[in-house]
Design an enzyme around this catalytic site. Structure first.
Site, short mmCIF file in Angstrom:
data_model
loop_
_atom_site.label_atom_id
_atom_site.label_comp_id
_atom_site.label_asym_id
_atom_site.label_seq_id
_atom_site.Cartn_x
_atom_site.Cartn_y
_atom_site.Cartn_z
N TYR A 91 -2.69 -0.17 9.96
CA TYR A 91 -2.84 -0.75 8.63
C TYR A 91 -1.53 -0.63 7.85
O TYR A 91 -1.04 -1.61 7.27
CB TYR A 91 -3.97 -0.05 7.88
N SER A 106 0.83 -1.20 0.00
CA SER A 106 0.00 0.00 0.00
C SER A 106 0.87 1.25 0.00
O SER A 106 1.97 1.26 0.57
CB SER A 106 -0.90 0.01 1.24
#
Length: 335
Positions: free
Chosen positions: A152, A127
């Site tokens: 995350y 990501s």
């Protein structure tokens, strides 16, 4: 070839699976269809995939060690595309254990499976959030990513570290893909474009964080899927010129690589909303709010490494992408 693809009923997984099937690959899709967002959308994606020759589905949880070991033993995939994950920055503030289960334990189970059956290549979703507190833009794979600002992001950075370890110890060739703000048809209902579209059409206020001053490298789903498929065919190999005295985070003496996949054309959030208003033919009632914890003010991808490696860079404009999304949304929800 036979490809195991996790997160097959997810947004990116659905589109990548279609491309792999269209070129003749056999895809075994794995997904647990969890209720993080409305499972009926996942079921609709899955129902479409199940009409395509070459696709089979296993409802399984990547976080379950024994289940995934059995899956790899039975499927024995030639290559693996691992897209299953607990997504979302804000959700990680209140549900941290969901992230360690899916993104850390789940990723370990995938690595172990690849090791056991000697998979040729593991391609997995990282990501843009791994860049965290880094403000040097455009973000490059050669930059340090040691300062994540959400759990995350930390789990995605952990995935890259774990992949390198298995590449070094066991020769598991792996490539991590740092996705930048993906949007488009069949998108996730928890993401900005979906939320904005739903709110505007319903005549409800939309929540706009950092008072709309955030900048994002919005990347259209077809560009993401094309990049993933090209990378699947570009097996990571060791870099003999890699220097431990000046270590490059993007590569290694082990068969390990990471690439950005972003549009390389960042847009301010207020402009993104303006384009959406034009495509919907309606004005937004914006509720301007401060920055949320875990968010970053700006993202922009350097995609030169991807282009050099696989001859591709995303090119869909925000106008084209939002228009396609609105068309899909109106058709799917009959509005």
């Amino acid at each position: 070839m036979k490809i195991l693809l996790t997160g097959a009923a997810g947004f990116i997984g659905y589109h990548v699976t279609q491309r792999l099937l269209a070129r003749g690959d056999e895809v075994v899709g794995v997904d647990n269809l969890n209720p993080y967002y409305d499972p009926t959308l996942k079921e609709a994606r899955l129902a479409h995939l199940q009409t395509i020759e070459g696709f089979t589905f296993r409802k399984e949880d990547v976080g379950d060690k024994d289940t995934m070991a059995r899956c790899f033993d039975e499927v024995r995939p030639r290559r693996v595309v691992h897209l299953a994950a607990q997504a979302g920055v804000r959700y990680s503030l209140t549900n941290p254990h969901a992230y360690t289960h899916a993104n850390v334990t789940g990723f370990l189970n995938i690595l172990e499976g690849c090791r056991a059956v000697e998979t040729e290549h593991l391609v997995y979703a990282s990501s843009s959030s791994v860049y965290g507190a880094n403000t040097s833009q455009p973000f490059s794979e050669h930059h340090n990513v040691d300062h994540p600002v959400s759990l995350y992001a930390a789990t995605k950075k952990a995935n890259e570290l774990m992949a390198h370890t298995y590449a070094h110890l066991f020769g598991v060739a792996s490539t991590g893909l740092r996705f930048f703000t993906v949007y488009g048809p069949w998108g996730r209902p928890d993401m900005a474009l979906f939320l904005f579209t739903r709110g505007i059409l319903a005549g409800e206020p939309i929540q706009v964080y950092n008072r709309g001053q955030m900048v994002r490298d919005f990347t259209y789903i077809d560009d993401i899927a094309e990049g993933v498929v090209r990378v699947v065919d570009h097996i990571a190999v060791p870099d003999p010129a890699w220097d431990g005295g000046n270590p490059d985070p993007a590569r290694s003496r082990a068969p390990y690589r990471v690439f950005n996949i972003g549009n390389n054309d960042p847009v301010q959030l207020l402009e993104y909303i303006h384009v959406l208003e034009e495509e919907l033919g309606m004005k937004a009632d914006m509720q301007l709010l401060p920055m949320q914890p875990g968010d970053v003010p700006s993202t922009m991808a350097d995609v030169s490494e991807l282009e050099t490696a696989v001859g591709f860079r995303p090119k869909t404009t925000v106008r084209e992408g939002i228009r396609a999304f609105v068309r899909w949304y109106r058709e799917y929800y009959k509005v």
